[in-house]
Write an enzyme that holds these catalytic residues in place. Structure first.
Site: not given
Lengths: 439, 400
Positions: B145-147
């Protein structure tokens, strides 16, 4: 620059936010090097305000020349509306005073009438009695105030004239007639904020005339600016928005306060009038108390809607949990803030609204209506539509139930308060002055 | 050889409806179906459908030389099935070209890794099953998630059998190193790490339509020349961004579609350049070094850390509250409740509670259905209170 400023009240003799705002603004302007003569209608005790010259119109003898001016002004006002009855304007003009206070004041004036007259005739010139209070004979006072303003403008050197609210706008115009200096009209509240739909035409006319005549208008919020544009037809280009700030000295911070109430306390503090939305607070309280009963509600203040609120609370059978304190002063205000867990300002129309900032100063989270100027500058407040009592109740419950929310609001609130400085406002006002001087 | 590696994030959260204190105990449906539908359909119309068409054209025109990757969250796939099946079909058609790689992530676009390994593994498994079910694909590349990324995550992901992982090429972790090479996470022996070239990615994702940007307007030729300048100083240029860059963040009127339509041709003019998906880049390159990332990085905000979701009292409290329920939720064995609980973990709920007003507040505001982070928190806690009441033994047995 030298500023000739007209107001209706100044600390310590204040009845509302206008005096507090004038104090904060003038001190910051003085810090910027401006010299201010602040004219109020009445000064009982000698001026001991270090940052400016506080002048009471009641102290000024009226010379024959300015007596002529007085007639001139009266004629001008009649021309303005054609309908103003200078003797019998009745009470909706009284934004800050309670009915009881009115009556007392009226009686006081009645009692002193002959005495004053005798005194005036006795003196060399002619001393005006400027009561400085808002009452039924307010319109007469405004005009007399305006006429004397002329004589002051001719005696006090100034570069700019700065008039606060409609009460002083005619004085400002008259001063400009005499000196030719540019006139700034500063709008802290309009007749629409005070009266809702039942606008007093005479006041509206003066406000509109004042703003039309002014070289520059300052509004305390974008919300107010919009009112001036929409309801008064003032060009938006002529209006600068300068938000109010916090005057911290009015609220010294003692950290060792011991609370007396163990239950949660939800506070309303302000005039109990239509403008402040006390009825929405009452309805929200009923909803909150239906959800949890370890909460007390406090309505601090006075106003014409107080009896109706008390009746409504009785009807809802909430008297055990809902408390009316009446009008509070100084240390009582501080104490009630310190006893509170959340402050609610459900105003129907609030040009700025300085009291939430004061609540935040005491680490009280605030819930404010979206129809307020202060909502434009506060992020750390919860905002509601004043009419949405379910939402208001839900938010009160949320603040009471969730400690992290409370903490987050208080911490951010403290940061935001730091940024809301009168010095910022003074810089913006100085810019307005400079632009007028260079025009 | 330099690989140009496009990966597009496709995600929509399940936004909650306005849920006041007075709904608690009375209303067990939390999502704003109307808003979720209208936003999804708008984004599909402005972005997903025309962008998919464009990608399809490019793949066909370049006969396999144009290749891209997508990561679709479980929530967006659910929404597509419910509100816009033709859009889901167009994604399937793209995958069927064989030029598109699909990545795995947590099904719910959640922050589960930060709170529960077990829950994290479950959500990744659920996503993997979804990709197989809907697209017939078993991903070998993982993006969190979201890097959000650190050493521990890399190790966990390696254990789960993935070959590649993606992360933000944040200055803080790169130091003097270039994101334009393949790396190996410090604790790993097999897993490869590809890092986002944030400058070149953000040129498209954030700056493309900014008239105050010195490079405005950006032409495909100019951008291709920037990519070509990497030749000799890198092996891969990882351009990671939200798919909504096309048509939603950058409006059609900005020329982003025309730009993209011409870009592959310009890039491929250079004989040493090719388009590859993350798995292909990893297969074609060997790690140039190990990268030690003990602290979390992400692709969000200027800080590129966790503070967009986990940076204040509100967020911490809400996150703890939802993850504390794990054992109670699992104990019910009720799939509907488990599904709802996971939906409440979607990172967006916490992003809305962010109070960084002065730095990245604007972008938070743009993506935020609430007018303030406090409103987001209050609404979420009200929903959670109702959800928790449903976990009481008598209420879920009644439900069954």
């Amino acid at each position: 620059m030298k500023i000739l400023m007209y107001g209706w009240e100044f600390p310590p003799h204040i009845s509302g936010g206008l005096g507090v705002a004038c104090f904060g603004l003038t001190r910051a302007l003085a810090d910027k090097g401006h010299q201010i003569t602040f004219v109020v209608p009445r000064l009982e005790s000698p001026d001991n305000t270090p940052h400016l010259d506080l002048v009471g119109v009641n102290q000024f003898p009226l010379n024959p020349a300015s007596d002529e001016q007085a007639h001139f002004i009266s004629r001008q006002i009649e021309a303005l509306s054609g309908t103003i009855d200078t003797e019998t304007i009745s009470s909706p003009l009284s934004p800050y005073l309670t009915k009881e206070q009115y009556l007392l004041e009226l009686q006081r004036l009645e009692a002193r009438r002959d005495e004053i007259r005798a005194q005036q005739e006795d003196e060399n010139g002619f001393m005006l009695d400027m009561s400085g209070d808002y009452g039924p004979n307010l319109m007469t006072e405004i005009m007399r105030y305006a006429s004397v303003a002329g004589s002051i403008a001719s005696r006090v050197p100034h570069d700019i004239i700065h008039a606060h609210d409609w009460l002083t706008m005619l004085a400002g115009i008259e001063a400009r007639n005499i000196s030719g200096a540019p006139l700034v009209v500063h709008v802290h509240a309009t007749e629409f904020d005070r009266s809702g739909v039942q606008v007093n035409q005479a006041i509206y006319d003066i406000e509109r005339h004042g703003m039309e005549q002014a070289d520059q208008v300052i509004a305390v919020s974008h919300y107010t600016k919009e009112t001036l544009v929409r309801h008064y037809g003032i060009s938006p280009d002529k209006i600068a928005v300068v938000h109010n700030a916090v005057t911290r000295e009015f609220a010294p911070h003692a950290t060792d306060y011991q609370r007396q109430t163990r239950e949660k306390v939800v506070l309303f503090l302000g005039r109990i009038t239509f403008q402040k939305g006390p009825d929405y607070f009452v309805e929200a309280a009923a909803r909150v108390l239906a959800a949890r009963d370890d909460v007390r509600f406090v309505m601090a203040g006075s106003g014409d809607m107080a009896p109706r609120m008390i009746e409504r609370i009785a009807e809802l059978k909430l008297g055990r949990k809902f408390h009316f304190t009446g009008f509070l002063r100084g240390s009582e205000v501080e104490k009630i803030f310190r006893e509170s867990d959340v402050y609610v300002m459900p105003s129907v129309s609030e040009p700025f609204g300085i009291s939430p900032l004061e609540a935040m100063h005491y680490d009280v989270p605030v819930i404010i209506s979206k129809t307020s100027g202060v909502a434009e500058v506060l992020h750390s407040a919860l905002k509601v539509d004043f009419w949405d009592v379910d939402e208001l109740a839900s938010k009160i419950l949320a603040v009471l139930s969730h400690e992290p929310l409370r903490r987050e609001m208080i911490e951010h609130g403290a940061e935001e308060l730091k940024a809301l400085q009168w010095s910022t406002a003074a810089i913006q006002v100085t810019d307005v002055y400079a632009a007028l001087k260079n025009r | 050889m330099v690989h140009v590696c496009f990966y597009f994030q496709v995600h929509q959260p399940n936004r909650l409806k306005k849920y006041s204190f007075f709904h608690i105990g009375r209303d067990h449906f939390y999502e704003d179906d109307n808003k979720n539908r209208s936003i999804l359909q708008r984004v599909a119309e402005r972005c997903y459908l025309p962008a998919n068409q464009l990608m399809r054209d490019l793949i066909e025109r370049h006969q396999g030389a144009f290749r891209i990757a997508f990561s679709l969250t479980g929530t967006v796939v659910e929404q597509l099935k419910k509100f816009s099946p033709i859009t889901l079909d167009s994604f399937k058609a793209l995958v069927d070209t064989g030029c598109v790689e699909l990545l795995d992530e947590t099904y719910n676009h959640s922050l589960a890794f930060l709170f529960s390994r077990e829950e994290f593994r479950e959500q990744v498994a659920a996503h993997r099953a979804l990709m197989r079910r809907e697209f017939g694909i078993t991903p070998t590349t993982f993006r969190n998630t979201e890097l959000i990324y650190n050493n521990d995550l890399a190790l966990e992901v390696e254990k789960m059998g993935y070959q590649v992982i993606l992360a933000e090429g944040a200055d803080r972790i790169m130091d003097w190193r270039s994101p334009n090479y393949c790396y190996q996470p410090q604790p790993c022996t097999e897993l490869k790490l590809l890092l986002k070239n944030y400058k070149l990615s953000d040129d498209l994702a954030f700056r493309f339509s900014n008239r105050n940007w010195e490079s405005y307007p950006l032409s495909p030729e100019k951008y291709a020349s920037w990519l070509h300048a990497v030749s000799g100083a890198g092996e891969t240029i990882n351009l990671f961004m939200d798919y909504e860059t096309f048509g939603e963040h950058q409006w059609r009127e900005s020329g982003i579609f025309d730009f993209m339509a011409q870009l592959p041709e310009q890039v491929l003019r250079h004989p040493d350049f090719r388009f590859s998906t993350p798995a292909e880049v990893a297969a074609a390159t060997s790690p140039t070094a190990r990268l030690d990332v003990p602290d979390f990085v992400s692709w969000a905000d200027q800080e590129r850390d966790l503070t967009a979701w986990k940076g204040n009292h509100l967020q911490n409290d809400a996150l703890e509250a939802v993850y504390q329920m794990q054992s109670d939720v699992m104990a019910t064995g009720n799939e509907e409740l488990i599904h709802t609980w996971r939906s409440l973990q979607t990172s967006d709920h916490f992003y809305y509670m962010c109070t960084k007003w002065f730095s990245d507040g604007d972008v938070h505001k743009y993506f935020n259905p609430y007018s303030s982070p406090y409103d987001a928190y209050i609404n979420y806690q009200n929903v959670l209170a109702d959800f928790e009441s449903q976990l009481l033994p008598q209420s879920h047995t009644q439900k069954k």
